[in-house]
Scaffold this motif. Structure first.
Motif, PDB file in Angstrom:
ATOM      1  N   ALA A   1       0.878  -1.421   0.137  1.00 41.45           N
ATOM      2  CA  ALA A   1      -0.130  -0.045   0.299  1.00 41.45           C
ATOM      3  C   ALA A   1       0.706   1.422   0.008  1.00 41.45           C
ATOM      4  O   ALA A   1       0.828   1.984  -0.369  1.00 41.45           O
ATOM      5  N   GLY A   2       2.139   1.316   0.525  1.00 40.47           N
ATOM      6  CA  GLY A   2       2.986   2.138   1.198  1.00 40.47           C
ATOM      7  C   GLY A   2       3.646   2.518  -0.899  1.00 40.47           C
ATOM      8  O   GLY A   2       3.418   3.746  -1.215  1.00 40.47           O
ATOM      9  N   ALA A   3       3.658   1.370  -1.469  1.00 40.82           N
ATOM     10  CA  ALA A   3       4.736   1.762  -2.896  1.00 40.82           C
ATOM     11  C   ALA A   3       3.642   2.445  -3.856  1.00 40.82           C
ATOM     12  O   ALA A   3       3.975   2.867  -4.447  1.00 40.82           O
ATOM     13  N   LEU A   4       2.294   1.235  -3.765  1.00 39.85           N
ATOM     14  CA  LEU A   4       1.354   2.363  -4.386  1.00 39.85           C
ATOM     15  C   LEU A   4       1.081   3.025  -3.962  1.00 39.85           C
ATOM     16  O   LEU A   4       1.199   4.105  -5.543  1.00 39.85           O
ATOM     17  N   ALA A   5       0.755   3.746  -2.965  1.00 38.00           N
ATOM     18  CA  ALA A   5       0.742   4.819  -2.713  1.00 38.00           C
ATOM     19  C   ALA A   5       1.358   6.393  -3.593  1.00 38.00           C
ATOM     20  O   ALA A   5       0.875   6.852  -3.891  1.00 38.00           O
ATOM     21  N   ALA A   6       2.818   5.309  -3.298  1.00 34.23           N
ATOM     22  CA  ALA A   6       4.300   6.300  -3.493  1.00 34.23           C
ATOM     23  C   ALA A   6       3.672   7.132  -5.222  1.00 34.23           C
ATOM     24  O   ALA A   6       4.209   7.915  -5.259  1.00 34.23           O
ATOM     25  N   SER A   7       3.265   5.339  -5.710  1.00 37.19           N
ATOM     26  CA  SER A   7       3.050   5.947  -6.937  1.00 37.19           C
ATOM     27  C   SER A   7       2.465   6.853  -8.350  1.00 37.19           C
ATOM     28  O   SER A   7       2.228   7.693  -9.021  1.00 37.19           O
ATOM     29  N   ILE A   8       1.539   7.035  -7.025  1.00 35.52           N
ATOM     30  CA  ILE A   8      -0.059   7.619  -7.206  1.00 35.52           C
ATOM     31  C   ILE A   8       1.035   9.045  -6.963  1.00 35.52           C
ATOM     32  O   ILE A   8       0.824   9.961  -8.231  1.00 35.52           O
TER      33      ILE A   8
END
Length: 186
Positions: A50-57
């Motif tokens: 979730a942290g990685a996905l959030a950072a990619s957004i």
């Protein structure tokens, strides 16, 4: 060819999940005698993802996710607080989310910090024994003073020539204080 491109694009997210899984497995292992805990290995893997996905957004999504993760972990802690003292699992889970978020910017740092987290979590017994049986109150107070001198005061001092003829540099003078204090404590 399409599969190779897809795996390459997925690599940071797979690394995030592996980091989270590693941290979560340690938490599962350390809590194996408990009937229920707030977060387990799968949860940790998903938090890092979730942290990685959030950072990619967007960074705003990372901040919103941090608030949501904090709320979920607080709820989990309150659910289990009567049976368990301490919040190591919850703090580790929040840190895991943040590690996932920084992974896209600096994968080496994120993985290094994840490994250090697992080592620190595994070292619970020796760390507690060291704090309880080896250190004295005076040694702890001395260490806190040293950390204040080295990591609070030193960074705040100007690093440039001052005084008559520009021969005084407050940062360099204080660095000498830090060195002498460190040697004196050894």
């Amino acid at each position: 060819m399409l599969v190779a491109v897809s795996l390459g694009a997925a690599q940071p997210y797979l690394i995030a999940m592996a980091m989270g899984l590693g941290i979560g497995l340690e938490r599962d292992w350390s809590k194996r005698d408990d009937e229920r805990q707030a977060a387990g290995s799968r949860t940790f893997a998903f938090l890092a993802l979730a942290g990685a996905l959030a950072a990619s957004i967007d960074p705003v999504v990372v901040a919103g996710g941090a608030v949501a993760v904090g709320a979920l972990l607080t709820a989990g802690y309150l659910e289990t607080a009567e049976r368990h003292l301490g919040a190591t699992t919850e703090v580790a889970a929040f840190a895991t989310y943040l590690l996932g978020a920084i992974l896209l910017d600096d994968a080496t740092l994120a993985v290094l910090l994840a490994v250090v987290m697992v080592v620190l979590l595994l070292a619970r017994g020796p760390v507690h024994r060291f704090a309880d049986e080896v250190l004295t109150r005076t040694e702890v107070e001395d260490a806190v003073r040293f950390f204040v001198i080295a990591f609070v005061v030193l960074p705040l001092l100007p690093d440039g020539a001052m005084g008559p003829y520009g021969v005084l540099n407050p940062s360099h003078i204080w660095l000498l204080v830090v060195a002498l204090t460190g040697i004196g404590r050894a």
